[in-house]
Design an enzyme around this catalytic site. Sequence first.
Site, PDB file in Angstrom:
ATOM      1  N   LYS A  48     -36.577 -32.309 -39.335  1.00  0.00           N
ATOM      2  CA  LYS A  48     -35.199 -32.856 -39.270  1.00  0.00           C
ATOM      3  C   LYS A  48     -34.227 -31.711 -39.528  1.00  0.00           C
ATOM      4  O   LYS A  48     -34.467 -30.868 -40.408  1.00  0.00           O
ATOM      5  CB  LYS A  48     -35.065 -33.938 -40.342  1.00  0.00           C
ATOM      6  CG  LYS A  48     -33.742 -34.687 -40.349  1.00  0.00           C
ATOM      7  CD  LYS A  48     -33.739 -35.704 -41.480  1.00  0.00           C
ATOM      8  CE  LYS A  48     -32.473 -36.558 -41.449  1.00  0.00           C
ATOM      9  NZ  LYS A  48     -32.430 -37.507 -42.570  1.00  0.00           N
ATOM     10  N   SER A 104     -31.306 -41.955 -40.786  1.00  0.00           N
ATOM     11  CA  SER A 104     -30.781 -40.812 -40.101  1.00  0.00           C
ATOM     12  C   SER A 104     -31.838 -39.913 -39.451  1.00  0.00           C
ATOM     13  O   SER A 104     -31.475 -39.002 -38.700  1.00  0.00           O
ATOM     14  CB  SER A 104     -29.916 -39.983 -41.049  1.00  0.00           C
ATOM     15  OG  SER A 104     -30.647 -39.629 -42.185  1.00  0.00           O
ATOM     16  N   SER A 121     -33.641 -43.537 -44.623  1.00  0.00           N
ATOM     17  CA  SER A 121     -33.554 -42.703 -43.422  1.00  0.00           C
ATOM     18  C   SER A 121     -34.861 -42.191 -42.845  1.00  0.00           C
ATOM     19  O   SER A 121     -34.848 -41.586 -41.776  1.00  0.00           O
ATOM     20  CB  SER A 121     -32.626 -41.504 -43.688  1.00  0.00           C
ATOM     21  OG  SER A 121     -31.296 -41.976 -43.768  1.00  0.00           O
TER      22      SER A 121
END
Lengths: 466, 84
Positions: free
Chosen positions: A74, A149, A173
């Site tokens: 990420k 996210s 997330s």
Amino acid sequence: MESQIRTIHQQLINKEITCTKLVQERLELLKLNTHVTVNSLLEASALKSASKVDAKIKSGQEIGLLEGIPFGIKDVYMLQGTYTSASSDLLKNYKSSYTATAIQKLLDAGAIPLVKENCDSFGHGSSSENTIFGAVKNAVNPTLVGGGSSGGSAVNVSKDYTVFSIGGDTGGSIRQPAGYNNVYGFKPTYGRISRFGLMAYASSTDCVGPITKSIEDARIVLNTISGKDLKDQTTYHSEKILEEAILNSDAIKTVGYFKNFLESDAIDTQIKSDFLASIEKIKSKGIQVKALDFFELDTLVSTYYTLAMAETASNLSRLDGTNYGNRIEGENLKETYSITRSENFSEETKRRIVGGNQVLSQGFSDEIYLKGLSLRDQIAENFKKDFMEVDVILSPVTPNLPPAIGDSLKDPLAMYLSDAYTVGFSLGQLPTLTMPKGTETGLQITAAKNNDELVFKFANFLKDII
Amino acid sequence: MTVDVLSSIKGAQPSESVNSLFEVIKNANTTNNSFNQNHNNAVFLDDLREDVVFHSPKIEKQIIIENFPREKKGYLVVSKVIEE
């Protein structure tokens, strides 16, 4: 046990595939993918690492289990020499000067990072639409959001672009995008994995965690990245979770669930009915099931967002364009700060920073922020009591199916409320896994703090009965 | 102090969606227990790293300089600060 990592490891040592070919194939898939999961590709370094693995295999040397395995990161993790943009204009050209501890452990184990993955900017979002790189498209239905996210990470794993990805979970997330894309996503006990090198959102709940296609892969990655780190004083020493340990779930006699999660008007009827059917299957195996009381959903969501916004306002105050970032010069220093932040932060990020600063300011902090802390303590106490009665707690992951791309941006409050089932476990700092079974967006399994192994045991048991 | 000054964000405004979350907190019932009573986050002294200077590797310093928004002869260029 099913494991993509083990399968590929065998293929490499049996020379059924070279590491270079494996990495080339995955890079090609990432390049051509239309799910908008890539912020930057690490092509040159990945191919260089792959050829080293091939040379090692060719010379007859043994390779470790993770050696040569391609993974995704990420884009909020520092990896020296790569751009870490946090999907934000402010940091779009920011190069990491050092490597996050969790990522370094994977590099030391020989795993090969391929890609910095698209996500909601600074972790601010539940859809991966709050990003300068374009909205991430769901792996199963590309008209829907990838979730957030860690949307890019979840989609990459689901589509086999990466074997596993490292996401970040503050209020859901990892777990929510895992649910939206039918993969496993694990948020460990807070402190199990070092946050050093993870761009901070809400430091008291931020967790590093794996997104994988199997429980075994999550276990392997978790063991590799866990551990006490002097650079993160919130970490603690943890024992490795052994493969044999999770094969037996006799320790789990009682399972709980929160009645109010199902009594809410917000929950989709099919998700509710599928969850209840899963509960019945668990009962049929002789496990006792208890319906537990919990805080109202809007209390959970509001407590989380109050504290998270306050912490992110503090954490992001360092981003002013002085030492790094996309500085936009003003007439004087204060103007430079003000314009740099205004032009470079997204609307959602600004919303959260402003909200956070409001609750921390004089006249508001007693009534809101301190009260939020007190609520959090009550939530944590509640969990302690619950885990005296039950071994694990089961929950849906989300009240609804993934929304269509564009819908969440119109209604931020609806987006915040969609986190209702994940935020409670974040506030309790509990180990929580999303497994892609049981409902359309999966199931969450949680246990008491430091009982990460129990979560894996139950997931392994559950996957075969539902 | 207005929110744009508090946040150092030009033109920043409070949000109705966010304010509605805060209303929930204002109206929530809490017990009388003082907050933080269960927290024991202090770190033991022998859990700290050695008190020695650790020099960052050359590459780290190089990248930090590369990241300077404005640079002159290896130095970071910043606004002149005038006391108001």
